[in-house]
Design an enzyme around this catalytic site. Structure first.
Site, PDB file in Angstrom:
ATOM      1  CD  GLN A   1       0.294   8.254   7.590  1.00  0.00           C
ATOM      2  OE1 GLN A   1      -0.455   8.902   8.432  1.00  0.00           O
ATOM      3  NE2 GLN A   1      -0.195   6.880   7.291  1.00  0.00           N
TER       4      GLN A   1
ATOM      5  NE  ARG B   1      -5.161  -0.614  13.357  1.00  0.00           N
ATOM      6  CZ  ARG B   1      -4.472   0.117  11.978  1.00  0.00           C
ATOM      7  NH1 ARG B   1      -3.029  -0.077  11.622  1.00  0.00           N
ATOM      8  NH2 ARG B   1      -5.211  -0.227  11.087  1.00  0.00           N
TER       9      ARG B   1
ATOM     10  CE  LYS C   1      -2.905   0.743   3.200  1.00  0.00           C
ATOM     11  NZ  LYS C   1      -3.533   1.709   4.194  1.00  0.00           N
TER      12      LYS C   1
ATOM     13  NE  ARG D   1      -2.775  -1.997   8.357  1.00  0.00           N
ATOM     14  CZ  ARG D   1      -2.596  -2.788   7.114  1.00  0.00           C
ATOM     15  NH1 ARG D   1      -2.890  -3.570   6.136  1.00  0.00           N
ATOM     16  NH2 ARG D   1      -1.851  -1.745   6.020  1.00  0.00           N
TER      17      ARG D   1
ATOM     18  CE  LYS E   1      -0.383   3.805  12.906  1.00  0.00           C
ATOM     19  NZ  LYS E   1       0.172   4.537  11.905  1.00  0.00           N
TER      20      LYS E   1
ATOM     21  CG  ASP F   1       0.248  -0.469   9.285  1.00  0.00           C
ATOM     22  OD1 ASP F   1       0.337   0.432  10.628  1.00  0.00           O
ATOM     23  OD2 ASP F   1       1.188   0.373   8.641  1.00  0.00           O
TER      24      ASP F   1
ATOM     25  N   GLY G   1      -5.108   7.454   5.784  1.00  0.00           N
ATOM     26  CA  GLY G   1      -4.289   8.781   6.279  1.00  0.00           C
ATOM     27  C   GLY G   1      -3.171   9.328   5.770  1.00  0.00           C
TER      28      GLY G   1
END
Ligand code: S3P
Length: 442
Positions: free
Chosen positions: A174, A351, A26, A392, A347, A320, A99
Site C-alpha cells: 500500500q 489480528r 480485491k 478475515r 490490520k 492477509d 485501507g
C-alpha cells in the site's frame, strides 16, 4: 450510523467437497478503478469484486466526476478522464473499511489541483496513515492527519510534487503503490525500495495501461508526466478468499475441493508455501497468464498437518492469510511459530491478539508475542468468539468448526461483505454447516 450485527453459527465437523470460483481479487479490483479513472479512454473490467471495499473506491471516483458503469455480473466500464481530469468532491470521501482505498488514494490525490478529505469507519480511522503521509510530504504534498496520525486526512491540492528516493521501513504494497501513484504527478523520478517483495499488482497494471516504470534491484521507479491508456482487465479470483477453503479442506478429513481461476501472482502465494511446509496436499494446475497476472486452478485434499516455524521471508507474501493459517496451526500436530509479523497488529483488527483470544476460547494454547504468535495444535472445542469486525477473522473461525467438537458462534461478521460477498452460501454449498443471522447491533 444504524446497522445490524451479523452472527455466524457453524455446526461442528463435516467435510468440504466440490468445485468453486471465489470472487475477484480485491487488490486488483481497486487498482482497476483507480488506474482506469486516470487513464485516457475506456477501461473494461471483468471479474471485478463487487464487495463493499471496492464499491467504496468506485463511489469515491464517481464523486470526483468519473463515469463508471456497473458493476454488473463482475463487469465494470470506467470512462477514464485522463491524468488531470479528476474534479474535487464537494463531500468528503468515505472509504468505509478499506485501507487500500485510503492509502492509495492519499498518494493519487496528493498530486491533484483540488483539496480532498478522506475518512473511514471506526476501524479504518484507527489505522496508521503516517506511513504514507510522511513520505508524501517529503515529495511536497500537504496533508493533515489527526494528532495520532490517523484519518480523517485533509489533502491540499495544487502542491507541486517532486520525485524522491524512499527506502520503506515496512514491506507494504500500500505504501509502495501510494508513492508510485503520487509519482505519476511528480517532477522527475520517484523511487521506492521494498525491504522484502510485496504484491506488485500496481506495477503490472501500469504496464497494462502502457505506463513505463522500471525495477532496479529492490528499487521500483516511475517518472511523472506520462499518460495511461484505457485497457481490458480480467480480475482473477482472490487467493486471500481462496485461503479459507485451502485451510478448511486441509483440516477436514475427507475433503476434496477444486478452486478455479485463482490469482497465483508469486507475490501472493506465501499461503501455498506455508501450507505445503505444514504438509498440505495442494495441486496447482492449468497455470496461465491472463492480462499480466498468473492464474491457476488449485486442488486441495485433506491431509494431517504439522506445526512449522514460518520463514520470515514468506510473511509479506501471505500477510492477509494469517488468520486462516492460525486455524491450520491449531489443527496441526505440534507447534507453529510466527515471527516478523508485527504488521498483523495494525490490520482491520489486531489480528494477533484477536485470533489468540478466539483460539484460547476454543481450547487452543495460542501465545501472542509482539511480532507474532506461537500456536500449539490441539483439540478444538465449541464456543463463542468475536471477530471484532474483521472479515478475515470471521471467515477463519467459521472454518475452524470443521474440526471442533461443538458448535462455533462468531459475532460481528457483517464486514465479511467488505471482501467476500456470498461467503456463507458458497461455503454451505461445499458442506460447511454455516448459517448467518442478523439482529440489532449491541
Ligand atoms: C494490499 C496490501 C496489503 C494487504 C491489504 C491489501 C494492497 O497491505 O494487507 O489487504 O492492495 O496493496 P500492506 O501493503 O499495508 O501490507
Amino acid at each position: 450510523m444504524a446497522h445490524s450485527s451479523l452472527t455466524f453459527r457453524i455446526q461442528p465437523g463435516g467435510t468440504l467437497q466440490g468445485d468453486l470460483r471465489v470472487p475477484g481479487d480485491k487488490s486488483v479490483s481497486h487498482r482497476s478503478i483507480m488506474l482506469g479513472a486516470i487513464a485516457d479512454g475506456t477501461t473494461e473490467v471483468s471479474g471485478f469484486l463487487s464487495a463493499e471495499d471496492c464499491l467504496s473506491t468506485i463511489k469515491a471516483f464517481r464523486q470526483m466526476g468519473v463515469h463508471i458503469e456497473g458493476p454488473e455480473d463482475g463487469r465494470v466500464r470506467v470512462h477514464g478522464v485522463g491524468l488531470h481530469g479528476l474534479k474535487g468532491s464537494e463531500a468528503p470521501l468515505d472509504l468505509g473499511n478499506s485501507g487500500t482505498s485510503m492509502r492509495l488514494l492519499c498518494g493519487l490525490l496528493a498530486g491533484q489541483s483540488f483539496d480532498s478529505v478522506l475518512f473511514g469507519d471506526e476501524s479504518l480511522n484507527r489505522r496508521p496513515m503516517r506511513r504514507v503521509t510522511e513520505p508524501l510530504k517529503t515529495m511536497g504534498a500537504v496533508i493533515e492527519t489527526t494528532a495520532g496520525g490517523t484519518a480523517p486526512l485533509r489533502i491540499r491540492g495544487a502542491s507541486r510534487l517532486h520525485g524522491i528516493a524512499y527506502d520503506m521501513p515496512v514491506a507494504s504494497a500500500q505504501v509502495k503503490s501510494s508513492l508510485l501513484l503520487a509519482g505519476l504527478y511528480a517532477a522527475g523520478e520517484t523511487r521506492v525500495r521494498e525491504p522484502a517483495p510485496t504484491r506488485d499488482h500496481t506495477e503490472r497494471m501500469l504496464t497494462g495501461f502502457g505506463y513505463p516504470w522500471r525495477r532496479d534491484g529492490d528499487w521500483i521507479a516511475v517518472s511523472g508526466g506520462g499518460a495511461l491508456h484505457g485497457t481490458e482487465i480480467d480480475v482473477p479470483s482472490d487467493i486471500s478468499s481462496a485461503a479459507f477453503f485451502l485451510v478448511g479442506a486441509s483440516i477436514a478429513p475427507g475433503s476434496d475441493v477444486l478452486l478455479k481461476h485463482v490469482g497465483t501472482n508469486p507475490t501472493r502465494t506465501g499461503v501455498l508455501d506455508i501450507l505445503r511446509l505444514m504438509g498440505a496436499d495442494l495441486q496447482v494446475t492449468a497455470e496461465r497468464v491472463i492480462g499480466g497476472e498468473p492464474v491457476a486452478d488449485i486442488r486441495v485434499r485433506s491431509r494431517p498437518l504439522k506445526g512449522v516455524v514460518i520463514p520470515e521471508r514468506l510473511v509479506p507474501l501471505s500477510i492477509d492469510e494469517f488468520p486462516a493459517l492460525f486455524v491450520a496451526a491449531a489443527c496441526a500436530e505440534g507447534d507453529t511459530v510466527l515471527t516478523g509479523a508485527a504488521e498483523l497488529r495494525v490490520k482491520e483488527s489486531d489480528r494477533i491478539q484477536v485470533m489468540a483470544d478466539g483460539l484460547a476460547i476454543l481450547g487452543i494454547d495460542a501465545r501472542p508475542t509482539p511480532d507474532g504468535i506461537r500456536i500449539r495444535g490441539g483439540r478444538l472445542r465449541g464456543g463463542t468468539v468475536d471477530s471484532h469486525g474483521d472479515h478475515r477473522i470471521a471467515m477463519s473461525f467459521a472454518m475452524s468448526a470443521l474440526r471442533a467438537s461443538g458448535e462455533i458462534i462468531v459475532h460481528d461478521c457483517r464486514n465479511v461483505a467488505t471482501s467476500f460477498p456470498g461467503f456463507v452460501a458458497l461455503s454451505a454449498g461445499l458442506g460447511l454447516g454455516i448459517t448467518a443471522s442478523s439482529g440489532a447491533a449491541s
